[in-house]
Enzyme design. Structure first.
Site, short mmCIF file in Angstrom:
data_model
loop_
_atom_site.label_atom_id
_atom_site.label_comp_id
_atom_site.label_asym_id
_atom_site.label_seq_id
_atom_site.Cartn_x
_atom_site.Cartn_y
_atom_site.Cartn_z
N CYS A 197 -5.17 -4.83 4.58
CA CYS A 197 -5.60 -3.86 5.60
C CYS A 197 -6.36 -2.70 4.98
O CYS A 197 -7.28 -2.15 5.59
CB CYS A 197 -4.39 -3.34 6.39
N LEU A 242 0.25 -9.57 6.75
CA LEU A 242 -0.56 -9.42 5.54
C LEU A 242 -0.81 -7.93 5.36
O LEU A 242 -1.79 -7.38 5.88
CB LEU A 242 -1.88 -10.19 5.68
N HIS A 243 0.07 -7.27 4.62
CA HIS A 243 0.05 -5.81 4.54
C HIS A 243 -1.20 -5.27 3.82
O HIS A 243 -2.00 -4.52 4.40
CB HIS A 243 1.28 -5.31 3.77
N ASP A 244 -1.33 -5.61 2.56
CA ASP A 244 -2.24 -4.88 1.68
C ASP A 244 -3.73 -5.09 1.97
O ASP A 244 -4.52 -4.15 1.76
CB ASP A 244 -1.94 -5.24 0.22
N THR A 270 0.49 -3.07 9.83
CA THR A 270 0.54 -4.37 9.15
C THR A 270 1.41 -5.38 9.87
O THR A 270 1.16 -6.58 9.81
CB THR A 270 0.99 -4.22 7.69
#
Length: 313
Positions: free
Chosen positions: A246, A242-244, A196
């Site tokens: 992914c 933008l972690h989630d 991320t």
């Protein structure tokens, strides 16, 4: 590729919100059976509210949203208002949602759904602390072999930690829950900080959202503007991860990601490394491989997918 039936387990969070929007914008790939909220970035009352705000933003008030666990299995809740703001979705002012929470507890929804749907057809996508998932496993161990896959955002190896020197936030909040999930034997795909932190916003990428000239595009751009400031100052980077999203991007275009099948254990006892994902990346132990641990992402392809799909909403 067949449409994936999924449950998103979440603690929105601006990046959680983008993950939900991506799923809702991709009906040819994703059948979102429901959303379960968990305490994490902010307390449960706000995460359950924020999930409904996002569904309404996408024009999908029909999506079922359930409130789950309001605290970790054994620990006091740690939250992240310092990143996401006091509401969890700070940035532009948002109206309260009109759609109602479902009466059923989120954990019971997970259990009932996995018992009802054919075995091997439902994927769980936890993008917050793993409390709801672990609680479901404890209450109903019969559901564990029925899960197609768990695709989660959490942990780190090369990037180490973002809430402590050694722990990523989602795992740190409820390490006991993470230990249960990682040890359950379910096919597990992990999107750690190592991935991320390579999916950074840039001005052209944010401008692509804003140029959609839509409420969704404007909101995503404003959300990224908000939390970008914190991460840029913290990491000295040119943008924010933008972690989630992914996790959802992986379900749609798995070729965007590269990783290894390795052993990952969760530290639950050490004060110094509590919540650490001890990832045997170099395979120096004989511990059984329990996770596909991702390390690399085609960031340009990821943002192209986001822009193309979110433009539909």
């Amino acid at each position: 590729m067949a449409v994936r039936k999924i449950i998103i387990d979440t603690d929105p969070g601006q990046d959680d919100a983008v993950a939900i929007l991506l799923a809702l914008a991709s009906p040819e790939d994703i059948d979102l059976l429901g959303i379960t909220a968990v305490a994490g970035n902010v307390p449960l009352e706000l995460t359950a509210k924020n999930a409904r705000i996002v569904c309404e933003l996408a024009g999908r008030p029909d999506v079922k949203v359930f409130a789950g666990c309001d605290a970790p299995l054994t620990r006091k809740l740690v939250t992240a208002e310092h990143v996401h703001g006091k509401t969890g979705l700070d940035g532009p002012q948002l109206d309260d949602p009109k759609m109602q929470l479902q009466d059923q507890h989120g954990v019971d929804f997970i259990i009932d759904t996995l018992r009802r749907e054919p075995a091997g057809t439902v994927t769980l996508c936890p993008i917050g602390p793993l409390t709801n998932i672990a609680t479901a496993f404890q209450r109903a161990p019969d559901i564990i072999p029925r899960i197609q896959e768990i695709v989660l955002m959490g942990g780190a190896y090369f990037e180490v930690g973002n809430i402590t020197p050694t722990a990523e936030f989602n795992i740190f909040v409820d390490p006991e829950a993470a230990k249960i999930v990682f040890g359950a034997g379910v096919p597990l795909t992990v999107m750690p900080l190592d991935v991320t932190h390579k999916a950074l916003t840039t001005k052209p990428r944010i401008d692509a959202f804003r140029s959609m000239n839509s409420k969704v595009g404007d909101m995503v751009a404003a959300w990224t503007d908000f939390f970008e400031r914190f991460d840029m100052e913290k990491y000295g980077s040119e943008g924010a991860p933008l972690h989630d999203p992914c996790t959802i991007a992986y379900l749609i275009e798995p070729q965007l990601f590269q990783g290894r099948q390795i052993n990952v254990e969760i530290e639950t006892e050490s004060e110094l490394t509590l919540g650490m994902t001890v990832a045997d990346w170099w395979r120096v132990t004989d511990r059984p491989k329990n996770a596909m641990f991702m390390k690399d992402i085609d960031a340009s392809g990821f943002y192209a997918l986001l822009a193309a799909r979110l433009a539909r909403l």
